[in-house]
Design a protein around this motif. Sequence first.
Motif, PDB file in Angstrom:
ATOM      1  N   GLU A   1       0.726  -0.910   0.262  1.00  0.00           N
ATOM      2  CA  GLU A   1       0.552  -0.660   0.177  1.00  0.00           C
ATOM      3  C   GLU A   1       1.035   1.438   0.208  1.00  0.00           C
ATOM      4  O   GLU A   1       0.589   2.393  -0.394  1.00  0.00           O
ATOM      5  N   LEU A   2       1.484   1.249   0.742  1.00  0.00           N
ATOM      6  CA  LEU A   2       3.155   2.730   0.705  1.00  0.00           C
ATOM      7  C   LEU A   2       3.291   3.200  -0.458  1.00  0.00           C
ATOM      8  O   LEU A   2       3.621   3.511  -0.836  1.00  0.00           O
ATOM      9  N   ASP A   3       4.171   1.181  -1.084  1.00  0.00           N
ATOM     10  CA  ASP A   3       4.806   1.951  -2.631  1.00  0.00           C
ATOM     11  C   ASP A   3       3.440   2.500  -3.770  1.00  0.00           C
ATOM     12  O   ASP A   3       3.397   3.253  -4.188  1.00  0.00           O
ATOM     13  N   GLU A   4       1.873   1.667  -3.334  1.00  0.00           N
ATOM     14  CA  GLU A   4       1.077   2.653  -4.165  1.00  0.00           C
ATOM     15  C   GLU A   4       1.437   3.668  -4.551  1.00  0.00           C
ATOM     16  O   GLU A   4       1.198   4.311  -5.173  1.00  0.00           O
ATOM     17  N   GLN A   5       1.056   4.166  -3.301  1.00  0.00           N
ATOM     18  CA  GLN A   5       0.706   5.722  -2.366  1.00  0.00           C
ATOM     19  C   GLN A   5       1.794   6.652  -3.101  1.00  0.00           C
ATOM     20  O   GLN A   5       2.165   7.339  -3.654  1.00  0.00           O
ATOM     21  N   LEU A   6       3.159   5.631  -2.520  1.00  0.00           N
ATOM     22  CA  LEU A   6       4.594   6.313  -3.456  1.00  0.00           C
ATOM     23  C   LEU A   6       4.714   6.930  -5.243  1.00  0.00           C
ATOM     24  O   LEU A   6       4.722   8.058  -5.029  1.00  0.00           O
TER      25      LEU A   6
ATOM     26  N   GLY B   1       1.818   6.878  -6.332  1.00  0.00           N
ATOM     27  CA  GLY B   1       0.800   8.029  -6.593  1.00  0.00           C
ATOM     28  C   GLY B   1      -0.082   7.691  -7.699  1.00  0.00           C
ATOM     29  O   GLY B   1      -1.404   8.222  -7.769  1.00  0.00           O
ATOM     30  N   ARG B   2      -0.167   6.281  -7.161  1.00  0.00           N
ATOM     31  CA  ARG B   2      -2.018   5.260  -8.105  1.00  0.00           C
ATOM     32  C   ARG B   2      -2.889   5.498  -7.083  1.00  0.00           C
ATOM     33  O   ARG B   2      -4.189   6.178  -7.757  1.00  0.00           O
ATOM     34  N   HIS B   3      -3.187   5.941  -5.795  1.00  0.00           N
ATOM     35  CA  HIS B   3      -4.072   6.143  -5.060  1.00  0.00           C
ATOM     36  C   HIS B   3      -3.583   6.408  -3.943  1.00  0.00           C
ATOM     37  O   HIS B   3      -2.695   5.736  -3.449  1.00  0.00           O
ATOM     38  N   PRO B   4      -4.625   6.621  -3.225  1.00  0.00           N
ATOM     39  CA  PRO B   4      -4.502   7.344  -1.550  1.00  0.00           C
ATOM     40  C   PRO B   4      -4.484   6.432  -0.823  1.00  0.00           C
ATOM     41  O   PRO B   4      -4.982   5.237  -0.877  1.00  0.00           O
ATOM     42  N   LEU B   5      -4.349   6.894   1.167  1.00  0.00           N
ATOM     43  CA  LEU B   5      -3.666   5.064   1.468  1.00  0.00           C
ATOM     44  C   LEU B   5      -5.485   5.295   2.314  1.00  0.00           C
ATOM     45  O   LEU B   5      -5.870   6.346   2.569  1.00  0.00           O
ATOM     46  N   ASP B   6      -6.139   4.187   2.576  1.00  0.00           N
ATOM     47  CA  ASP B   6      -7.001   4.656   3.753  1.00  0.00           C
ATOM     48  C   ASP B   6      -6.694   4.109   5.065  1.00  0.00           C
ATOM     49  O   ASP B   6      -6.150   2.906   5.290  1.00  0.00           O
TER      50      ASP B   6
END
Length: 450
Positions: free
Chosen positions: A242-247, A249-254
């Motif tokens: 999830e952190l990789d996805e957030q870094l 810029g694909r989607h914000p953290l929930d």
Amino acid sequence: MSAPTAFNRRILVVDDNQAIHQDFRKILCTAPASSALDAMEAALFGGPTTTPADPGFEVDSAYQGEEGIAKVKTAVAEGRPYALAFVDIRMPPGLDGVETVRRLWKEDEDLQVVLCSAYSDYSWEEMTQRLGLSQRLLILRKPFDNIEVRQLAHALSEKWDLLRKSHRRMEDLRREVEEWTRELALANERLRKEMEDKARLELRLVQAQRLESLGRLTAGLAHEINNPLSVIMASVGFLRSELDEQLAGRHPLDAGEMREVCSDALLGADRILRIVNDFRIFSKLDGHPQVRVDLNEVLDHAQSAASFNLGRAQVVRELQDAPAVQGSEPGLEQLFMSLLNNAGYATQSVPEPKVHISARERDDGWVWVEVKDNGTGIAPEHLGRIFDPFFTTKPPGTGTGLGLSICHGIVAGLGGTIEVESTPGQGATFRVKLPRSTESAAAPSSSSMS
């Protein structure tokens, strides 16, 4: 009438008067006159003689004490000892009779002796001082009666024979005892070797059982740790992705989802920590020396430590002058705290929960401690497994399954036993058998209700 039993008829006469020797031979070497009369009576009137023929005695002579001593010594060496010696008190110029008898007994301690004297050379006290009190010695005053001499010869010769039979019997018994002793020693040696072999086999069996237990424990530990560890790894992996996805810029953290995942990871870590702590206790059961332990103090501490889990349960203690036991105080506190925790957990759903603690000394020197509850009880199919490591009937996440294994290990380490009796719906009774302490008297009694 049967013939009399043959016995030793060798007699020695020690006297310096040659006429005395002739008198003894006339009395002892020929049959008594009555036997001739008996034979005439049988010839005249018919029928058997009233007494059997007396073969007489074999009489040897010695004219001085030294000569008599030499003859006795030679007879013993040849295996033909004398049964009886008639010894004169006065035999100048040589040894007197008393000294002669003393030295005769040095050569043959079984020799029967009759001291003959017409004078009072020695009093009885003086004789006993030199010769001691002996059943082998008689006194005969001169002049003596023929029948008296012959009766003495018969009685003392037979007495000598009985004494020799007694010696032979004692020697036979001694040999039998020695043989039995040898056989017993051999049996003891065989038993010792068998016990040593048994001890070695038991040691190997214990080692094998320990290895088997260690294998099962290791497998159970790996299984128990693997489940929460998988949750932790999955949670951490999810957080990382999830952190990789957030870094990227694909989607914000929930934040809510992240918090839930972290909670799962913390729960898994907490379970691993509890397993490790319980396993640390389990592995240190033998780490404390065994000393005198006061049961009252131990149960006080255990009840205090388990008070949260006991909750509203009524605890009744009945110790009945329970004596001190031999054990480890930390280990016993851990033991009873675990049993009381289990009792509190089992009575949570009971309307009137009650836990009864009792202790008493048995006649065999052991102390029995019972923890009894009126809780839900244990199912019959679980009774045989409750002391196995990692076995638990509690819901997942509420127990590690090491508590009763630790209890079993503590009791076994003290040389005692732990048993359980239970009926579903009627509670359970855990009975602990502990060795009584020999270091001091019984601990003070206690009976209370809380």
